[in-house]
Motif scaffolding. Structure first.
Motif, PDB file in Angstrom:
ATOM      1  N   LEU A  82      61.844  20.599 -47.726  1.00  0.00           N
ATOM      2  CA  LEU A  82      62.195  21.559 -48.767  1.00  0.00           C
ATOM      3  C   LEU A  82      60.991  22.459 -49.064  1.00  0.00           C
ATOM      4  O   LEU A  82      60.200  22.163 -49.954  1.00  0.00           O
ATOM      5  CB  LEU A  82      62.644  20.838 -50.040  1.00  0.00           C
ATOM      6  CG  LEU A  82      63.996  20.143 -50.009  1.00  0.00           C
ATOM      7  CD1 LEU A  82      64.294  19.500 -51.347  1.00  0.00           C
ATOM      8  CD2 LEU A  82      65.108  21.091 -49.620  1.00  0.00           C
ATOM      9  N   LEU A 175      71.859  19.123 -53.080  1.00  0.00           N
ATOM     10  CA  LEU A 175      71.819  18.691 -51.681  1.00  0.00           C
ATOM     11  C   LEU A 175      72.960  17.742 -51.339  1.00  0.00           C
ATOM     12  O   LEU A 175      72.806  16.805 -50.556  1.00  0.00           O
ATOM     13  CB  LEU A 175      70.465  18.023 -51.379  1.00  0.00           C
ATOM     14  CG  LEU A 175      69.229  18.846 -51.753  1.00  0.00           C
ATOM     15  CD1 LEU A 175      67.955  18.070 -51.430  1.00  0.00           C
ATOM     16  CD2 LEU A 175      69.224  20.199 -51.077  1.00  0.00           C
ATOM     17  N   HIS A 178      76.260  20.002 -48.313  1.00  0.00           N
ATOM     18  CA  HIS A 178      76.068  20.084 -46.864  1.00  0.00           C
ATOM     19  C   HIS A 178      76.318  18.733 -46.194  1.00  0.00           C
ATOM     20  O   HIS A 178      76.378  18.657 -44.968  1.00  0.00           O
ATOM     21  CB  HIS A 178      74.668  20.607 -46.527  1.00  0.00           C
ATOM     22  CG  HIS A 178      73.581  19.583 -46.670  1.00  0.00           C
ATOM     23  ND1 HIS A 178      72.955  19.320 -47.868  1.00  0.00           N
ATOM     24  CD2 HIS A 178      73.006  18.749 -45.753  1.00  0.00           C
ATOM     25  CE1 HIS A 178      72.046  18.381 -47.691  1.00  0.00           C
ATOM     26  NE2 HIS A 178      72.055  18.013 -46.422  1.00  0.00           N
ATOM     27  N   ASP A 206      71.728  23.725 -52.861  1.00  0.00           N
ATOM     28  CA  ASP A 206      71.912  23.234 -51.496  1.00  0.00           C
ATOM     29  C   ASP A 206      71.296  24.224 -50.518  1.00  0.00           C
ATOM     30  O   ASP A 206      70.671  25.211 -50.924  1.00  0.00           O
ATOM     31  CB  ASP A 206      73.402  23.020 -51.183  1.00  0.00           C
ATOM     32  CG  ASP A 206      73.619  21.779 -50.329  1.00  0.00           C
ATOM     33  OD1 ASP A 206      73.026  21.700 -49.235  1.00  0.00           O
ATOM     34  OD2 ASP A 206      74.365  20.878 -50.749  1.00  0.00           O
ATOM     35  N   GLY A 207      71.506  23.973 -49.237  1.00  0.00           N
ATOM     36  CA  GLY A 207      70.980  24.859 -48.219  1.00  0.00           C
ATOM     37  C   GLY A 207      71.593  26.245 -48.316  1.00  0.00           C
ATOM     38  O   GLY A 207      72.747  26.404 -48.705  1.00  0.00           O
ATOM     39  N   ASN A 208      70.817  27.246 -47.952  1.00  0.00           N
ATOM     40  CA  ASN A 208      71.287  28.623 -47.970  1.00  0.00           C
ATOM     41  C   ASN A 208      72.292  28.821 -46.832  1.00  0.00           C
ATOM     42  O   ASN A 208      71.944  28.738 -45.652  1.00  0.00           O
ATOM     43  CB  ASN A 208      70.099  29.568 -47.806  1.00  0.00           C
ATOM     44  CG  ASN A 208      70.472  31.017 -48.020  1.00  0.00           C
ATOM     45  OD1 ASN A 208      71.383  31.530 -47.394  1.00  0.00           O
ATOM     46  ND2 ASN A 208      69.752  31.683 -48.905  1.00  0.00           N
ATOM     47  N   ILE A 212      71.459  29.078 -42.804  1.00  0.00           N
ATOM     48  CA  ILE A 212      71.786  27.954 -41.928  1.00  0.00           C
ATOM     49  C   ILE A 212      72.697  28.385 -40.784  1.00  0.00           C
ATOM     50  O   ILE A 212      72.648  27.815 -39.689  1.00  0.00           O
ATOM     51  CB  ILE A 212      72.443  26.822 -42.743  1.00  0.00           C
ATOM     52  CG1 ILE A 212      71.436  26.265 -43.759  1.00  0.00           C
ATOM     53  CG2 ILE A 212      72.900  25.686 -41.827  1.00  0.00           C
ATOM     54  CD1 ILE A 212      72.017  25.226 -44.687  1.00  0.00           C
ATOM     55  N   ILE A 255      65.540  29.244 -47.497  1.00  0.00           N
ATOM     56  CA  ILE A 255      66.260  28.152 -46.850  1.00  0.00           C
ATOM     57  C   ILE A 255      67.245  27.466 -47.776  1.00  0.00           C
ATOM     58  O   ILE A 255      68.111  26.716 -47.343  1.00  0.00           O
ATOM     59  CB  ILE A 255      65.264  27.118 -46.270  1.00  0.00           C
ATOM     60  CG1 ILE A 255      65.946  26.214 -45.225  1.00  0.00           C
ATOM     61  CG2 ILE A 255      64.648  26.280 -47.379  1.00  0.00           C
ATOM     62  CD1 ILE A 255      66.329  26.890 -43.968  1.00  0.00           C
ATOM     63  N   ASN A 256      67.125  27.684 -49.093  1.00  0.00           N
ATOM     64  CA  ASN A 256      68.017  27.037 -50.060  1.00  0.00           C
ATOM     65  C   ASN A 256      68.654  28.070 -50.980  1.00  0.00           C
ATOM     66  O   ASN A 256      68.287  29.248 -50.963  1.00  0.00           O
ATOM     67  CB  ASN A 256      67.252  25.995 -50.880  1.00  0.00           C
ATOM     68  CG  ASN A 256      66.802  24.823 -50.041  1.00  0.00           C
ATOM     69  OD1 ASN A 256      67.599  23.980 -49.639  1.00  0.00           O
ATOM     70  ND2 ASN A 256      65.502  24.754 -49.756  1.00  0.00           N
TER      71      ASN A 256
END
Length: 305
Positions: A82, A175, A178, A206-208, A212, A255-256
Motif C-alpha cells: 500500500l 480492501l 477486490h 480499495d484498489g483503484n 488495476i 493505486i487505491n
C-alpha cells in the motif's frame, strides 16, 4: 484452485521481504496463542461461510483466511503493498468521513487495522468490526487490546449481517471488494444501505479500478482470484444501483481509491455534519498494528500450520 509455486511474488519479491521481517518474533506470537480456543469466542453457529470464500486461495494461502496462519501473516503483506504506506492509505478513508457517527460498522474488518483507526478518530462512538474469519477477529482483538481501544468484534457475513435496519450512522469496508465477486460486492452495498440511517454514509476503500485494469500481472503476484472482475466494474455505479446518492470516488496515491455514498435524507431526519478528525498513532508508533510485533512475513510464505 491449486497454490501456484512460480508466481512473481515467490520468485522475486518474497526473498526481499524476508529480509525486512522478524520471522522468529512472528513464530513466537503464533505459538503463544491457542487459536482454536480464542476463535471459539467469536465463532457463531448461525454464520454460513459462502463458497466463494472457501473455494479459493488468497495470497498464496490454502483455504484463504480460514486458518491461523492467514491471521498472523496478513498485516505484513498489506504494509508492503500500500504505497506510500498503509497508515496514509487507510487515513484517506478517515478523512472522507462526512458524518458524526454514534455507531460505526466496519465490514470485512480482517485484522482490524481500519477499525482501530475509526475508534481512534471517534472515541465516543460504538465501533463494531465484522469478518467471516474468526481467526482474523482474534488477531484484531489482540491489536485492540494492545492499543487500549474498546471495539466489538463480530463473526458474520457482510452480505447478511443480521443487524437491525437503520442501526448505523457509518458503514465502511477496506480492501474487501477486490476479494469478492461483483455480485457479492453489490449485495454488500445493498446491506449497507439497509443498515444506515437516512443521511448515513458508506465508505469503500480499495484498489483503484481504473489503474488495476492496466495491471493484469497483479493477480499473478499476489494471487487475487476476483481482482480482474473487480477492476472491470465501477463502485460508483454499484452504489447508485443500491440507492446511494452523492456518490464520488477519489484517487489515493494512484493505486487505491475511496468511494463515498450517502443514504438520501428524508424530511424530518437530522442533517449530515462534516467531520475532520484524524487517527493518531499511540505512543509514537507509526504502524497500524500498535502491538509489539513490528514486522510480519507475507501470507505467500505460508510458514505457519
Amino acid at each position: 484452485m491449486a497454490v501456484r509455486q512460480d508466481t512473481i511474488w515467490e520468485r522475486f519479491l518474497s526473498p526481499v521481504v524476508r529480509l525486512l521481517i522478524d520471522e522468529q518474533g512472528l513464530q513466537r506470537y503464533a505459538e503463544s496463542v491457542d487459536w482454536e480456543k480464542e476463535s471459539d469466542r467469536y465463532r457463531r453457529a448461525d454464520v454460513t461461510i459462502p463458497t466463494y470464500y472457501t473455494s479459493q486461495n488468497f495470497h498464496g494461502i490454502k483455504r484463504g483466511y480460514l486458518n491461523p496462519g492467514a491471521a498472523v501473516t496478513y498485516d505484513p503483506i498489506t504494509q508492503y503493498v500500500l504505497p506510500p504506506n498503509e497508515t496514509v492509505v487507510r487515513q484517506a478513508l478517515i478523512d472522507a468521513i462526512q458524518v458524526q457517527p454514534r455507531r460505526i460498522l466496519d465490514l470485512g474488518c480482517g485484522t482490524g487495522s481500519t477499525t482501530l483507526m475509526l475508534k481512534q478518530a471517534f472515541p465516543q462512538a460504538e465501533v463494531i468490526g465484522l469478518d467471516l474469519s474468526p481467526y482474523m477477529l482474534v488477531r484484531a482483538s489482540h491489536k485492540a487490546q494492545n492499543a487500549g481501544l474498546e471495539i466489538s468484534w463480530r463473526h458474520g457475513n457482510a452480505e447478511r449481517t443480521s443487524f437491525p435496519d437503520a442501526s448505523f450512522d457509518l458503514v465502511t469496508a477496506s480492501l474487501l471488494f477486490h476479494e469478492t465477486p461483483v455480485a457479492v460486492s453489490q449485495a454488500i452495498l445493498r446491506e449497507a444501505f439497509r443498515l444506515l440511517v437516512s443521511g448515513g454514509q458508506v465508505l469503500i476503500l480499495d484498489g483503484n479500478q481504473k489503474t488495476i485494469r492496466q495491471l493484469d500481472w497483479l493477480n499473478n503476484v499476489f494471487e487475487e482470484p476476483y481482482i480482474q472482475e473487480y477492476a472491470a466494474g465501477s463502485i460508483d455505479a454499484w452504489m447508485g444501483a443500491a440507492g446511494f446518492g452523492s456518490v464520488q470516488t477519489q484517487d489515493v496515491w494512484w493505486i487505491n481509491q475511496v468511494t463515498s455514498g450517502i443514504k438520501p435524507i428524508v424530511s424530518g431526519d437530522r442533517n449530515v455534519q462534516r467531520n475532520t478528525m484524524r487517527y493518531t498513532p499511540t505512543q509514537g508508533d507509526t504502524t497500524v498494528d500498535n502491538g509489539e510485533l513490528q514486522g510480519f512475513p507475507s501470507p505467500a510464505f505460508n510458514i505457519l500450520p
